[in-house]
Design a protein around this motif. Structure first.
Motif, PDB file in Angstrom:
ATOM      1  N   PHE A 190      32.860  26.827 -67.567  1.00 41.54           N
ATOM      2  CA  PHE A 190      31.449  26.638 -67.231  1.00 41.54           C
ATOM      3  C   PHE A 190      30.655  27.940 -67.202  1.00 41.54           C
ATOM      4  CE2 PHE A 190      33.376  22.764 -65.346  1.00 41.54           C
ATOM      5  CZ  PHE A 190      32.803  21.871 -66.227  1.00 41.54           C
ATOM      6  N   TRP A 191      31.298  29.075 -67.512  1.00 41.01           N
ATOM      7  CA  TRP A 191      30.554  30.328 -67.624  1.00 41.01           C
ATOM      8  C   TRP A 191      29.468  30.195 -68.686  1.00 41.01           C
ATOM      9  CZ3 TRP A 191      30.036  33.177 -72.064  1.00 41.01           C
ATOM     10  CH2 TRP A 191      30.925  32.906 -73.110  1.00 41.01           C
ATOM     11  N   ARG A 192      29.724  29.353 -69.696  1.00 34.70           N
ATOM     12  CA  ARG A 192      28.728  29.156 -70.752  1.00 34.70           C
ATOM     13  C   ARG A 192      27.449  28.546 -70.194  1.00 34.70           C
ATOM     14  NH1 ARG A 192      33.680  28.280 -73.046  1.00 34.70           N
ATOM     15  NH2 ARG A 192      34.108  29.491 -74.912  1.00 34.70           N
ATOM     16  N   ILE A 193      27.599  27.629 -69.244  1.00 33.50           N
ATOM     17  CA  ILE A 193      26.424  27.015 -68.621  1.00 33.50           C
ATOM     18  C   ILE A 193      25.621  28.077 -67.872  1.00 33.50           C
ATOM     19  CG2 ILE A 193      25.636  25.268 -66.974  1.00 33.50           C
ATOM     20  CD1 ILE A 193      26.957  24.149 -69.556  1.00 33.50           C
ATOM     21  N   HIS A 194      26.312  28.976 -67.198  1.00 36.60           N
ATOM     22  CA  HIS A 194      25.622  30.055 -66.473  1.00 36.60           C
ATOM     23  C   HIS A 194      24.797  30.911 -67.422  1.00 36.60           C
ATOM     24  CE1 HIS A 194      29.179  29.651 -63.495  1.00 36.60           C
ATOM     25  NE2 HIS A 194      28.221  28.812 -63.192  1.00 36.60           N
ATOM     26  N   ASN A 195      25.273  31.091 -68.644  1.00 38.68           N
ATOM     27  CA  ASN A 195      24.540  31.900 -69.622  1.00 38.68           C
ATOM     28  C   ASN A 195      23.417  31.124 -70.303  1.00 38.68           C
ATOM     29  OD1 ASN A 195      26.127  34.076 -69.028  1.00 38.68           O
ATOM     30  ND2 ASN A 195      26.949  34.337 -71.079  1.00 38.68           N
ATOM     31  N   ILE A 196      23.474  29.804 -70.276  1.00 38.07           N
ATOM     32  CA  ILE A 196      22.413  28.988 -70.876  1.00 38.07           C
ATOM     33  C   ILE A 196      21.244  28.806 -69.908  1.00 38.07           C
ATOM     34  CG2 ILE A 196      21.837  26.687 -71.760  1.00 38.07           C
ATOM     35  CD1 ILE A 196      24.720  26.472 -72.758  1.00 38.07           C
ATOM     36  N   ILE A 197      21.542  28.712 -68.635  1.00 33.78           N
ATOM     37  CA  ILE A 197      20.513  28.390 -67.630  1.00 33.78           C
ATOM     38  C   ILE A 197      19.322  29.357 -67.647  1.00 33.78           C
ATOM     39  CG2 ILE A 197      20.102  28.288 -65.130  1.00 33.78           C
ATOM     40  CD1 ILE A 197      22.728  26.696 -64.943  1.00 33.78           C
ATOM     41  N   PRO A 198      19.512  30.686 -67.805  1.00 37.82           N
ATOM     42  CA  PRO A 198      18.321  31.544 -67.855  1.00 37.82           C
ATOM     43  C   PRO A 198      17.338  31.172 -68.973  1.00 37.82           C
ATOM     44  CG  PRO A 198      20.237  32.871 -67.402  1.00 37.82           C
ATOM     45  CD  PRO A 198      20.743  31.483 -67.731  1.00 37.82           C
ATOM     46  N   LEU A 199      17.837  30.848 -70.175  1.00 38.22           N
ATOM     47  CA  LEU A 199      16.927  30.445 -71.253  1.00 38.22           C
ATOM     48  C   LEU A 199      16.287  29.099 -70.935  1.00 38.22           C
ATOM     49  CD1 LEU A 199      15.600  31.075 -73.935  1.00 38.22           C
ATOM     50  CD2 LEU A 199      17.580  30.061 -75.094  1.00 38.22           C
ATOM     51  N   LEU A 200      17.038  28.212 -70.316  1.00 32.48           N
ATOM     52  CA  LEU A 200      16.479  26.926 -69.896  1.00 32.48           C
ATOM     53  C   LEU A 200      15.305  27.150 -68.939  1.00 32.48           C
ATOM     54  CD1 LEU A 200      16.819  23.753 -69.718  1.00 32.48           C
ATOM     55  CD2 LEU A 200      18.182  24.215 -67.689  1.00 32.48           C
ATOM     56  N   ILE A 201      15.494  28.012 -67.959  1.00 35.48           N
ATOM     57  CA  ILE A 201      14.437  28.295 -66.980  1.00 35.48           C
ATOM     58  C   ILE A 201      13.259  28.997 -67.650  1.00 35.48           C
ATOM     59  CG2 ILE A 201      13.859  29.664 -64.924  1.00 35.48           C
ATOM     60  CD1 ILE A 201      16.795  29.115 -63.994  1.00 35.48           C
ATOM     61  N   VAL A 202      13.546  30.023 -68.451  1.00 38.55           N
ATOM     62  CA  VAL A 202      12.475  30.771 -69.118  1.00 38.55           C
ATOM     63  C   VAL A 202      11.662  29.862 -70.029  1.00 38.55           C
ATOM     64  CG1 VAL A 202      12.037  32.563 -70.864  1.00 38.55           C
ATOM     65  CG2 VAL A 202      13.539  33.040 -68.935  1.00 38.55           C
ATOM     66  N   SER A 203      12.334  29.046 -70.825  1.00 42.18           N
ATOM     67  CA  SER A 203      11.599  28.158 -71.735  1.00 42.18           C
ATOM     68  C   SER A 203      10.802  27.109 -70.963  1.00 42.18           C
ATOM     69  CB  SER A 203      12.559  27.489 -72.730  1.00 42.18           C
ATOM     70  OG  SER A 203      13.458  26.621 -72.074  1.00 42.18           O
ATOM     71  N   GLY A 204      11.271  26.750 -69.785  1.00 36.76           N
ATOM     72  CA  GLY A 204      10.539  25.768 -68.975  1.00 36.76           C
ATOM     73  C   GLY A 204       9.315  26.333 -68.286  1.00 36.76           C
ATOM     74  N   ILE A 205       9.366  27.620 -67.901  1.00 33.86           N
ATOM     75  CA  ILE A 205       8.244  28.179 -67.121  1.00 33.86           C
ATOM     76  C   ILE A 205       7.256  29.001 -67.953  1.00 33.86           C
ATOM     77  CG2 ILE A 205       9.599  28.230 -64.987  1.00 33.86           C
ATOM     78  CD1 ILE A 205       9.760  31.326 -65.368  1.00 33.86           C
ATOM     79  N   LEU A 206       7.617  29.399 -69.146  1.00 31.97           N
ATOM     80  CA  LEU A 206       6.726  30.276 -69.919  1.00 31.97           C
ATOM     81  C   LEU A 206       5.294  29.749 -70.069  1.00 31.97           C
ATOM     82  CD1 LEU A 206       8.705  32.030 -72.788  1.00 31.97           C
ATOM     83  CD2 LEU A 206       7.645  33.025 -70.777  1.00 31.97           C
ATOM     84  N   PRO A 207       5.095  28.462 -70.359  1.00 32.33           N
ATOM     85  CA  PRO A 207       3.700  28.006 -70.498  1.00 32.33           C
ATOM     86  C   PRO A 207       2.864  28.180 -69.225  1.00 32.33           C
ATOM     87  CG  PRO A 207       5.187  26.439 -71.503  1.00 32.33           C
ATOM     88  CD  PRO A 207       6.045  27.431 -70.756  1.00 32.33           C
ATOM     89  N   PHE A 208       3.504  28.370 -68.082  1.00 38.01           N
ATOM     90  CA  PHE A 208       2.778  28.547 -66.831  1.00 38.01           C
ATOM     91  C   PHE A 208       2.523  30.019 -66.491  1.00 38.01           C
ATOM     92  CE2 PHE A 208       5.293  24.607 -66.347  1.00 38.01           C
ATOM     93  CZ  PHE A 208       4.233  23.709 -66.310  1.00 38.01           C
ATOM     94  N   LEU A 209       3.173  30.924 -67.228  1.00 36.88           N
ATOM     95  CA  LEU A 209       3.021  32.357 -66.968  1.00 36.88           C
ATOM     96  C   LEU A 209       1.801  32.900 -67.713  1.00 36.88           C
ATOM     97  CD1 LEU A 209       6.724  33.585 -67.252  1.00 36.88           C
ATOM     98  CD2 LEU A 209       5.430  33.089 -65.180  1.00 36.88           C
TER      99      LEU A 209
END
Length: 198
Positions: free
Chosen positions: A57-76
């Motif tokens: 599941f280390w792979r999930i830990h490395n995916i989550i930052p892009l998931l968060i960034v792609s989700g919040i960018l339109p609000f930044l």
């Protein structure tokens, strides 16, 4: 597409950066330099996480930052430097996550398609050039073709969404990452790969 720089393919950024020297585009050059720097930091951070992994599941830990960034960018705020740094860093993390990925026993890359395209061409060339049809070669050619077509389809959808919904087009990436995480967790648990797929 949004900033005229690449967050995943640093070879392309270096070529674009060199071409900027002729056009004297300081802001464009700086964006590419930031992309290269933050991608490198993200990639090395990903290597650090991978080297200390206890489960698959280390792979999930490395995916989550892009998931968060792609989700919040339109609000930044629309600060191109901030967006490029965040995307490049999180893409660097993602890159190490799927290094050495394979379709069956054949390696492929997920964030660029030039290597997949070359392998697709070679597979079809070898398949067509043989007198006797080889089912394994045909399967390899089809798998690489599906990978290339999927990449192109994703790029076309992304470009179309940018015209339709502007910055919210990045949520297409968010949706794809959610599906990848869901599928990866299901397969890892179903086949008991938590300890073996490091």
């Amino acid at each position: 597409m949004r900033f005229g720089t690449l967050v995943a393919t640093q070879t392309g950024n270096i070529v674009l950066l060199i071409s900027d020297f002729n056009n004297h585009g300081l802001e464009s050059s700086l964006l590419k330099c930031l992309s290269i720097l933050f991608f490198s930091i993200g990639f090395l951070t990903g290597v650090f996480v991978k080297d200390r992994a206890k489960t698959a599941f280390w792979r999930i830990h490395n995916i989550i930052p892009l998931l968060i960034v792609s989700g919040i960018l339109p609000f930044l705020p629309h600060i191109s430097y901030l967006w490029v740094m965040l995307l490049a860093f999180s893409t660097g993390l993602l890159m190490i996550t799927f290094t050495d990925s394979k379709i069956e026993s054949h390696p492929y890359t997920i964030l660029m398609t030039s290597g997949n395209y070359r392998k697709m061409l070679v597979s079809w060339y070898r398949l067509i050039g043989r007198q006797k049809q080889d089912p394994a070669m045909k399967r390899q050619a089809i798998n690489y073709s599906i990978t290339v077509v999927s990449f192109i389809t994703g790029a076309i959808i992304s470009a179309s969404l940018i015209h339709l919904v502007s910055d919210m087009a990045i949520w297409f990436v968010t949706l794809c990452l959610i599906l990848v995480i869901w599928h990866y967790i299901n397969v890892t648990i179903r086949y008991h790969l938590q300890e073996s797929n490091l």
